[in-house]
Design an enzyme around this catalytic site. Structure first.
Site, PDB file in Angstrom:
ATOM      1  NE  ARG A 138      -2.886  -0.019  -5.520  1.00 23.18           N
ATOM      2  CZ  ARG A 138      -4.145  -0.456  -5.581  1.00 23.18           C
ATOM      3  NH1 ARG A 138      -4.563  -1.365  -4.727  1.00 23.18           N
ATOM      4  NH2 ARG A 138      -4.985   0.018  -6.470  1.00 23.18           N
ATOM      5  N   GLY A 166     -15.026   1.107 -16.928  1.00 23.42           N
ATOM      6  CA  GLY A 166     -13.776   0.443 -16.575  1.00 23.42           C
ATOM      7  C   GLY A 166     -13.883  -0.493 -15.395  1.00 23.42           C
ATOM      8  CG  HIS A 170     -13.917  -1.340  -3.050  1.00 22.34           C
ATOM      9  ND1 HIS A 170     -13.738  -1.947  -4.260  1.00 22.34           N
ATOM     10  CD2 HIS A 170     -15.146  -1.738  -2.629  1.00 22.34           C
ATOM     11  CE1 HIS A 170     -14.801  -2.672  -4.560  1.00 22.34           C
ATOM     12  NE2 HIS A 170     -15.673  -2.571  -3.591  1.00 22.34           N
ATOM     13  CD  GLN A 197     -16.168  -1.612  -8.623  1.00 26.95           C
ATOM     14  OE1 GLN A 197     -16.222  -2.800  -8.275  1.00 26.95           O
ATOM     15  NE2 GLN A 197     -16.230  -1.258  -9.883  1.00 26.95           N
ATOM     16  CG  ASN A 198     -10.862   2.926  -9.404  1.00 22.98           C
ATOM     17  OD1 ASN A 198     -11.022   1.703  -9.483  1.00 22.98           O
ATOM     18  ND2 ASN A 198     -10.993   3.730 -10.449  1.00 22.98           N
ATOM     19  CB  ALA A 231     -11.836   5.147 -19.767  1.00 22.40           C
ATOM     20  CB  CYS A 268      -4.569   6.224  16.583  1.00 26.59           C
ATOM     21  SG  CYS A 268      -6.046   7.230  16.337  1.00 26.59           S
ATOM     22  CE1 TYR A 313      -3.391  -2.936   1.386  1.00 29.42           C
ATOM     23  CE2 TYR A 313      -4.207  -1.391  -0.259  1.00 29.42           C
ATOM     24  CZ  TYR A 313      -4.330  -2.571   0.427  1.00 29.42           C
ATOM     25  OH  TYR A 313      -5.391  -3.402   0.165  1.00 29.42           O
ATOM     26  CG  LEU A 369     -10.016  -1.641 -22.699  1.00 29.90           C
ATOM     27  CD1 LEU A 369      -8.719  -2.268 -22.243  1.00 29.90           C
ATOM     28  CD2 LEU A 369      -9.801  -0.583 -23.762  1.00 29.90           C
TER      29      LEU A 369
HETATM   30  N1  APR Z   1     -10.609   1.815 -20.657  1.00 30.56           N
HETATM   31  C1  APR Z   1     -11.775   1.206 -20.294  1.00 30.56           C
HETATM   32  N2  APR Z   1     -11.823   0.031 -19.626  1.00 30.56           N
HETATM   33  C2  APR Z   1     -10.638  -0.541 -19.312  1.00 30.56           C
HETATM   34  C3  APR Z   1      -9.388   0.029 -19.648  1.00 30.56           C
HETATM   35  C4  APR Z   1      -9.405   1.257 -20.343  1.00 30.56           C
HETATM   36  N3  APR Z   1      -8.271   1.868 -20.718  1.00 30.56           N
HETATM   37  N4  APR Z   1      -8.387  -0.796 -19.187  1.00 30.56           N
HETATM   38  C5  APR Z   1      -9.014  -1.841 -18.591  1.00 30.56           C
HETATM   39  N5  APR Z   1     -10.356  -1.696 -18.674  1.00 30.56           N
HETATM   40  C6  APR Z   1     -11.403  -2.572 -18.140  1.00 30.56           C
HETATM   41  C7  APR Z   1     -11.090  -4.052 -18.251  1.00 30.56           C
HETATM   42  O1  APR Z   1     -11.563  -4.580 -19.478  1.00 30.56           O
HETATM   43  C8  APR Z   1     -11.872  -4.607 -17.049  1.00 30.56           C
HETATM   44  O2  APR Z   1     -13.198  -4.951 -17.412  1.00 30.56           O
HETATM   45  O3  APR Z   1     -11.477  -2.284 -16.765  1.00 30.56           O
HETATM   46  C9  APR Z   1     -11.917  -3.434 -16.061  1.00 30.56           C
HETATM   47  C10 APR Z   1     -11.018  -3.623 -14.858  1.00 30.56           C
HETATM   48  O4  APR Z   1     -11.525  -4.715 -14.146  1.00 30.56           O
HETATM   49  P1  APR Z   1     -10.846  -5.133 -12.763  1.00 30.56           P
HETATM   50  O5  APR Z   1      -9.368  -5.184 -12.923  1.00 30.56           O
HETATM   51  O6  APR Z   1     -11.598  -6.343 -12.264  1.00 30.56           O
HETATM   52  O7  APR Z   1     -11.137  -3.895 -11.788  1.00 30.56           O
HETATM   53  P2  APR Z   1     -12.471  -3.567 -11.016  1.00 30.56           P
HETATM   54  O8  APR Z   1     -13.690  -3.963 -11.799  1.00 30.56           O
HETATM   55  O9  APR Z   1     -12.381  -2.163 -10.577  1.00 30.56           O
HETATM   56  O10 APR Z   1     -12.350  -4.528  -9.728  1.00 30.56           O
HETATM   57  C11 APR Z   1     -13.312  -4.356  -8.697  1.00 30.56           C
HETATM   58  O11 APR Z   1     -12.028  -5.858  -7.279  1.00 30.56           O
HETATM   59  O12 APR Z   1      -9.948  -6.550  -6.548  1.00 30.56           O
HETATM   60  C12 APR Z   1     -11.065  -5.816  -6.202  1.00 30.56           C
HETATM   61  O13 APR Z   1     -11.137  -4.001  -4.711  1.00 30.56           O
HETATM   62  C13 APR Z   1     -10.707  -4.372  -5.987  1.00 30.56           C
HETATM   63  O14 APR Z   1     -12.018  -2.396  -6.499  1.00 30.56           O
HETATM   64  C14 APR Z   1     -11.513  -3.616  -7.043  1.00 30.56           C
HETATM   65  C15 APR Z   1     -12.645  -4.578  -7.364  1.00 30.56           C
END
Ligand code: APR
Length: 238
Positions: free
Chosen positions: A56, A176, A110, A92-93, A219, A137, A53, A203
């Site tokens: 990141r 995304g 999240h 979710q980011n 995106a 803390c 973390y 995508l």
């Molecule tokens: N433009 C649009 N979509 C995109 C791009 C882009 N440039 N690059 C990747 N993607 C899409 C991929 O096709 C995929 O469907 O973004 C999505 C990313 O999916 P994940 O990696 O599963 O991420 P997310 O859906 O946010 O995951 C949800 O899972 O691991 C946990 O807590 C974590 O918040 C996260 C949650």
């Protein structure tokens, strides 16, 4: 009036250089993912999880919001200035790119990388540097601070509010996200229950039958074009 709910996932930050979880590039490897996202992985090796973390969090200083983040901030300003209805951005980011792009009301289901939470008094604090495993803390002095992120097996933030807002949506746009992690992935069903128009920017199609419109592409290309349409349609600049 048109109430909009936007749900973003890792894909909206991919073109800023932040790894996604399940799509092609850039992507976290499974070991890193396990340590990062699960309560078990976090407890099993807290030092490694804190290091991941910290890395990141440090990366946030190296990346910038992209055109998709900026377009959503433009849409929020337009929707509010033109009084066109509720505007809700749920993400979710855990990065801060929406806020740095100018989005003002962001629901982080999240959690957030640039925050730390005390496991003793449960208060949360802005946090920018590295976070030691036994950091005191600032409020209760207990050595119980951890990254303020939601791990698998823990309750997400803003669940009820996100579901209520989605159930009032007239337009629901997922950007995304692989739409695989609940409860975020279920928000579109709440919007569908309100007969909302449901759209997906990705995508590749996420296989979810709940999206009626699919905008295929990065995106940074698809979101600005969609925001142009949604703002010009009302005859005012975003
Ligand atoms: N433009 C649009 N979509 C995109 C791009 C882009 N440039 N690059 C990747 N993607 C899409 C991929 O096709 C995929 O469907 O973004 C999505 C990313 O999916 P994940 O990696 O599963 O991420 P997310 O859906 O946010 O995951 C949800 O899972 O691991 C946990 O807590 C974590 O918040 C996260 C949650």
């Amino acid at each position: 009036m048109t109430n909009i709910v936007i749900l973003t996932g890792a894909g909206i930050s991919a073109e800023s250089g932040i790894a996604t979880f399940r799509s092609s590039t850039p992507r976290w490897d499974d070991r890193a993912l396990e340590a990062l996202c699960s309560a078990e992985g976090f407890a099993a090796d807290r030092y490694k999880a804190h290091d991941l973390y910290d890395a990141r969090r440090a990366q946030l200083a190296q990346v910038e919001p992209n055109a998709a983040h900026l377009a959503l901030a433009r849409l929020e300003r337009h929707w509010q200035r033109e009084n066109r209805g509720e505007f809700t951005l749920i993400t979710q980011n855990i990065d801060n790119l929406h806020e740095r792009a100018g989005s003002r009301q962001v629901l982080h289901m999240h959690g957030e990388l640039d925050a730390a939470r005390c496991e003793s008094c449960h208060r949360s604090f802005p946090w920018s540097g590295s976070l030691a495993v036994r950091e005191d803390c600032p409020a209760c002095d207990e050595p119980a601070l951890r990254p303020d992120v939601v791990l698998f097996g823990e309750a997400p933030y803003h669940r009820q509010r996100s579901e209520e807002l989605s159930a009032r949506a007239n337009l629901f746009i997922a950007i995304g996200t692989s739409a695989t992690v609940h409860p975020a992935a279920g928000l579109v069903k709440h919007a569908r229950s309100n007969r909302a128009i449901t759209m997906e920017v990705n995508l590749r199609h996420s296989d979810s039958p709940d999206f009626r419109r699919f905008f295929e592409g990065p995106a940074t290309r698809e979101v600005p074009a969609l925001v142009d349409y949604l703002t010009i349609e009302s005859g005012a600049e975003g």
